[in-house]
Structure formats: structure tokens, C-alpha cells
Motif scaffolding. Structure first.
Motif, PDB file in Angstrom:
ATOM      1  N   GLN A 109      -0.424 -17.424 -13.074  1.00  0.00           N
ATOM      2  CA  GLN A 109      -0.958 -16.067 -12.952  1.00  0.00           C
ATOM      3  C   GLN A 109       0.123 -15.012 -13.166  1.00  0.00           C
ATOM      4  O   GLN A 109      -0.112 -14.009 -13.830  1.00  0.00           O
ATOM      5  CB  GLN A 109      -1.606 -15.868 -11.583  1.00  0.00           C
ATOM      6  CG  GLN A 109      -2.973 -16.462 -11.497  1.00  0.00           C
ATOM      7  CD  GLN A 109      -3.740 -15.945 -10.293  1.00  0.00           C
ATOM      8  OE1 GLN A 109      -3.169 -15.425  -9.342  1.00  0.00           O
ATOM      9  NE2 GLN A 109      -5.050 -16.104 -10.336  1.00  0.00           N
TER      10      GLN A 109
ATOM     11  N   GLN B  78       1.012 -23.182  -3.691  1.00  0.00           N
ATOM     12  CA  GLN B  78       0.427 -23.525  -4.994  1.00  0.00           C
ATOM     13  C   GLN B  78       1.271 -22.858  -6.084  1.00  0.00           C
ATOM     14  O   GLN B  78       0.839 -21.917  -6.757  1.00  0.00           O
ATOM     15  CB  GLN B  78      -1.030 -23.098  -5.038  1.00  0.00           C
ATOM     16  CG  GLN B  78      -1.878 -23.826  -4.023  1.00  0.00           C
ATOM     17  CD  GLN B  78      -3.317 -23.368  -4.052  1.00  0.00           C
ATOM     18  OE1 GLN B  78      -3.742 -22.607  -4.910  1.00  0.00           O
ATOM     19  NE2 GLN B  78      -4.105 -23.843  -3.100  1.00  0.00           N
TER      20      GLN B  78
ATOM     21  N   ARG C 156      -1.707  -9.754  -6.292  1.00  0.00           N
ATOM     22  CA  ARG C 156      -1.925 -10.108  -4.881  1.00  0.00           C
ATOM     23  C   ARG C 156      -2.385 -11.554  -4.743  1.00  0.00           C
ATOM     24  O   ARG C 156      -1.959 -12.275  -3.846  1.00  0.00           O
ATOM     25  CB  ARG C 156      -2.943  -9.171  -4.252  1.00  0.00           C
ATOM     26  CG  ARG C 156      -2.399  -7.811  -3.960  1.00  0.00           C
ATOM     27  CD  ARG C 156      -3.415  -6.970  -3.247  1.00  0.00           C
ATOM     28  NE  ARG C 156      -2.857  -5.671  -2.937  1.00  0.00           N
ATOM     29  CZ  ARG C 156      -3.575  -4.586  -2.748  1.00  0.00           C
ATOM     30  NH1 ARG C 156      -4.887  -4.639  -2.825  1.00  0.00           N
ATOM     31  NH2 ARG C 156      -2.986  -3.444  -2.478  1.00  0.00           N
ATOM     32  N   GLN C 157      -3.273 -11.964  -5.628  1.00  0.00           N
ATOM     33  CA  GLN C 157      -3.727 -13.362  -5.619  1.00  0.00           C
ATOM     34  C   GLN C 157      -2.552 -14.295  -5.882  1.00  0.00           C
ATOM     35  O   GLN C 157      -2.448 -15.357  -5.265  1.00  0.00           O
ATOM     36  CB  GLN C 157      -4.836 -13.572  -6.657  1.00  0.00           C
ATOM     37  CG  GLN C 157      -5.314 -15.004  -6.769  1.00  0.00           C
ATOM     38  CD  GLN C 157      -5.950 -15.527  -5.489  1.00  0.00           C
ATOM     39  OE1 GLN C 157      -6.460 -14.768  -4.684  1.00  0.00           O
ATOM     40  NE2 GLN C 157      -5.902 -16.825  -5.297  1.00  0.00           N
ATOM     41  N   SER C 158      -1.653 -13.897  -6.747  1.00  0.00           N
ATOM     42  CA  SER C 158      -0.468 -14.711  -7.030  1.00  0.00           C
ATOM     43  C   SER C 158       0.383 -14.875  -5.777  1.00  0.00           C
ATOM     44  O   SER C 158       0.906 -15.964  -5.509  1.00  0.00           O
ATOM     45  CB  SER C 158       0.369 -14.072  -8.141  1.00  0.00           C
ATOM     46  OG  SER C 158      -0.361 -13.999  -9.332  1.00  0.00           O
TER      47      SER C 158
ATOM     48  N   CYS D 272       0.444 -20.118  -9.080  1.00  0.00           N
ATOM     49  CA  CYS D 272       1.083 -18.811  -8.927  1.00  0.00           C
ATOM     50  C   CYS D 272       1.833 -18.444 -10.195  1.00  0.00           C
ATOM     51  O   CYS D 272       1.690 -17.336 -10.716  1.00  0.00           O
ATOM     52  CB  CYS D 272       2.036 -18.837  -7.731  1.00  0.00           C
ATOM     53  SG  CYS D 272       3.073 -17.381  -7.593  1.00  0.00           S
TER      54      CYS D 272
ATOM     55  N   ARG E 266      -0.711 -14.803  -2.698  1.00  0.00           N
ATOM     56  CA  ARG E 266      -1.435 -15.725  -1.813  1.00  0.00           C
ATOM     57  C   ARG E 266      -1.244 -17.170  -2.266  1.00  0.00           C
ATOM     58  O   ARG E 266      -1.070 -18.068  -1.437  1.00  0.00           O
ATOM     59  CB  ARG E 266      -2.911 -15.355  -1.749  1.00  0.00           C
ATOM     60  CG  ARG E 266      -3.164 -14.099  -0.910  1.00  0.00           C
ATOM     61  CD  ARG E 266      -4.650 -13.889  -0.635  1.00  0.00           C
ATOM     62  NE  ARG E 266      -5.391 -13.432  -1.795  1.00  0.00           N
ATOM     63  CZ  ARG E 266      -5.513 -12.163  -2.160  1.00  0.00           C
ATOM     64  NH1 ARG E 266      -4.938 -11.218  -1.455  1.00  0.00           N
ATOM     65  NH2 ARG E 266      -6.215 -11.830  -3.219  1.00  0.00           N
ATOM     66  N   LEU E 267      -1.280 -17.395  -3.566  1.00  0.00           N
ATOM     67  CA  LEU E 267      -1.060 -18.745  -4.082  1.00  0.00           C
ATOM     68  C   LEU E 267       0.347 -19.230  -3.735  1.00  0.00           C
ATOM     69  O   LEU E 267       0.534 -20.378  -3.331  1.00  0.00           O
ATOM     70  CB  LEU E 267      -1.271 -18.775  -5.600  1.00  0.00           C
ATOM     71  CG  LEU E 267      -2.711 -18.637  -6.070  1.00  0.00           C
ATOM     72  CD1 LEU E 267      -2.756 -18.398  -7.578  1.00  0.00           C
ATOM     73  CD2 LEU E 267      -3.518 -19.867  -5.700  1.00  0.00           C
ATOM     74  N   TYR E 268       1.327 -18.363  -3.879  1.00  0.00           N
ATOM     75  CA  TYR E 268       2.705 -18.717  -3.546  1.00  0.00           C
ATOM     76  C   TYR E 268       2.817 -19.067  -2.062  1.00  0.00           C
ATOM     77  O   TYR E 268       3.417 -20.080  -1.694  1.00  0.00           O
ATOM     78  CB  TYR E 268       3.641 -17.570  -3.901  1.00  0.00           C
ATOM     79  CG  TYR E 268       5.081 -17.887  -3.612  1.00  0.00           C
ATOM     80  CD1 TYR E 268       5.844 -18.590  -4.537  1.00  0.00           C
ATOM     81  CD2 TYR E 268       5.674 -17.508  -2.413  1.00  0.00           C
ATOM     82  CE1 TYR E 268       7.166 -18.903  -4.280  1.00  0.00           C
ATOM     83  CE2 TYR E 268       6.986 -17.812  -2.138  1.00  0.00           C
ATOM     84  CZ  TYR E 268       7.733 -18.513  -3.075  1.00  0.00           C
ATOM     85  OH  TYR E 268       9.034 -18.832  -2.802  1.00  0.00           O
ATOM     86  N   GLN E 269       2.226 -18.241  -1.228  1.00  0.00           N
ATOM     87  CA  GLN E 269       2.282 -18.481   0.220  1.00  0.00           C
ATOM     88  C   GLN E 269       1.596 -19.786   0.603  1.00  0.00           C
ATOM     89  O   GLN E 269       1.985 -20.431   1.575  1.00  0.00           O
ATOM     90  CB  GLN E 269       1.656 -17.309   0.977  1.00  0.00           C
ATOM     91  CG  GLN E 269       2.476 -16.049   0.892  1.00  0.00           C
ATOM     92  CD  GLN E 269       1.752 -14.825   1.434  1.00  0.00           C
ATOM     93  OE1 GLN E 269       0.520 -14.759   1.444  1.00  0.00           O
ATOM     94  NE2 GLN E 269       2.529 -13.856   1.896  1.00  0.00           N
TER      95      GLN E 269
ATOM     96  N   PRO F  60      -4.721  -6.615  -8.215  1.00  0.00           N
ATOM     97  CA  PRO F  60      -5.470  -7.704  -7.565  1.00  0.00           C
ATOM     98  C   PRO F  60      -4.993  -9.091  -7.995  1.00  0.00           C
ATOM     99  O   PRO F  60      -4.872  -9.997  -7.159  1.00  0.00           O
ATOM    100  CB  PRO F  60      -6.919  -7.452  -7.993  1.00  0.00           C
ATOM    101  CG  PRO F  60      -6.971  -5.995  -8.292  1.00  0.00           C
ATOM    102  CD  PRO F  60      -5.619  -5.662  -8.883  1.00  0.00           C
ATOM    103  N   THR F  61      -4.706  -9.259  -9.268  1.00  0.00           N
ATOM    104  CA  THR F  61      -4.213 -10.556  -9.743  1.00  0.00           C
ATOM    105  C   THR F  61      -2.837 -10.848  -9.164  1.00  0.00           C
ATOM    106  O   THR F  61      -2.545 -11.982  -8.774  1.00  0.00           O
ATOM    107  CB  THR F  61      -4.155 -10.582 -11.284  1.00  0.00           C
ATOM    108  OG1 THR F  61      -5.449 -10.262 -11.794  1.00  0.00           O
ATOM    109  CG2 THR F  61      -3.736 -11.940 -11.793  1.00  0.00           C
TER     110      THR F  61
END
Length: 65
Positions: A44, A37, A27-29, A41, A31-34, A24-25
């Protein structure tokens, strides 16, 4: 780094299923990259990398990250 961890995790999680806890972390990374941010990213991803490196101490058969 995201790709490297992803590929490593695909192999390692077969040997140590509890490593999936970082997914999950990770995946969040992504999303941050996309979202552009990159600093968040990187923060994390580095935390995930450190956690995975620590897991190698407990599971020495895991390959280097």
C-alpha cells in the motif's frame, strides 16, 4: 517510508489539497504495519508513493518525495 510520506504530505497538502485523498490509504498502511502485516503495508505504501510521484508531474512545484 511511512514517516517520509507523512512528513512530505504535511507540507505538500497545503499547496495541493487534493493530495489529502491518499490519507485514508496511508492510515490503513499504518494499521497494517501495527498488525505486523508488513508485506501488505509495503504494497500500500508503495502504491501511495507512486501516486504521489505521479502528482508531482502535474504539480512540478512540489518537492521531491
Amino acid at each position: 517510508m511511512l514517516r517520509r510520506i507523512h512528513l512530505w504530505l504535511k507540507r505538500a497538502v497545503l499547496e495541493v489539497p487534493e493530495l489529502a485523498e491518499v490519507v485514508p490509504t496511508l492510515r490503513q498502511s499504518v494499521r497494517l504495519y501495527q498488525a505486523g502485516q508488513y508485506e501488505a503495508c509495503l504494497t500500500q505504501v508503495m502504491a501511495v508513493g507512486r501516486a504521489l510521484e505521479e502528482s508531482r508531474v502535474r504539480h512540478p512545484a512540489l518537492p521531491p518525495l
